[in-house]
Design a protein around this motif. Sequence first.
Motif, PDB file in Angstrom:
ATOM      1  N   PHE A  38       0.823  -1.213   0.000  1.00  0.00           N
ATOM      2  CA  PHE A  38       0.000   0.000   0.000  1.00  0.00           C
ATOM      3  C   PHE A  38       0.853   1.258   0.000  1.00  0.00           C
ATOM      4  CE2 PHE A  38      -4.644  -0.704   1.436  1.00  0.00           C
ATOM      5  CZ  PHE A  38      -4.785  -1.752   0.560  1.00  0.00           C
ATOM      6  N   GLU A  39       1.989   1.220   0.714  1.00  0.00           N
ATOM      7  CA  GLU A  39       2.815   2.430   0.823  1.00  0.00           C
ATOM      8  C   GLU A  39       3.373   2.854  -0.535  1.00  0.00           C
ATOM      9  OE1 GLU A  39       4.878  -1.280   1.785  1.00  0.00           O
ATOM     10  OE2 GLU A  39       3.381  -0.242   2.976  1.00  0.00           O
ATOM     11  N   ASN A  40       3.339   1.963  -1.507  1.00  0.00           N
ATOM     12  CA  ASN A  40       3.820   2.284  -2.857  1.00  0.00           C
ATOM     13  C   ASN A  40       2.679   2.650  -3.804  1.00  0.00           C
ATOM     14  OD1 ASN A  40       6.466   1.633  -2.067  1.00  0.00           O
ATOM     15  ND2 ASN A  40       6.106  -0.525  -2.508  1.00  0.00           N
ATOM     16  N   ASP A  41       1.450   2.651  -3.295  1.00  0.00           N
ATOM     17  CA  ASP A  41       0.273   2.934  -4.128  1.00  0.00           C
ATOM     18  C   ASP A  41      -0.430   4.173  -3.570  1.00  0.00           C
ATOM     19  OD1 ASP A  41      -2.280   3.008  -5.333  1.00  0.00           O
ATOM     20  OD2 ASP A  41      -2.329   0.819  -5.547  1.00  0.00           O
ATOM     21  N   ALA A  42      -0.220   5.294  -4.237  1.00  0.00           N
ATOM     22  CA  ALA A  42      -0.753   6.570  -3.730  1.00  0.00           C
ATOM     23  C   ALA A  42      -2.273   6.527  -3.579  1.00  0.00           C
ATOM     24  CB  ALA A  42      -0.354   7.715  -4.660  1.00  0.00           C
TER      25      ALA A  42
END
Length: 79
Positions: A38-42
Amino acid sequence: HQQANAIVQNEINQFQNRLNRSMQECQDKARDLMQPGFENDARKMEKVESALLSCISQTVESHIKLLKPMKDRILANVK
């Protein structure tokens, strides 16, 4: 004077504890929404952040409504 001060301090402490617990619950709910990557998916992070902000906003609104009853309790106990 000391008794009145103790009553006020007790009410404020209880209010702060309730607010802190509610805020922690909001953080826990946001953490529960997080999944690997998730941290890589804005877009997904925006949803988590939006849910967190919504929870915090609801918590603040509900606690604002607790201020008048708290004031009334303080005034009733100080008299």
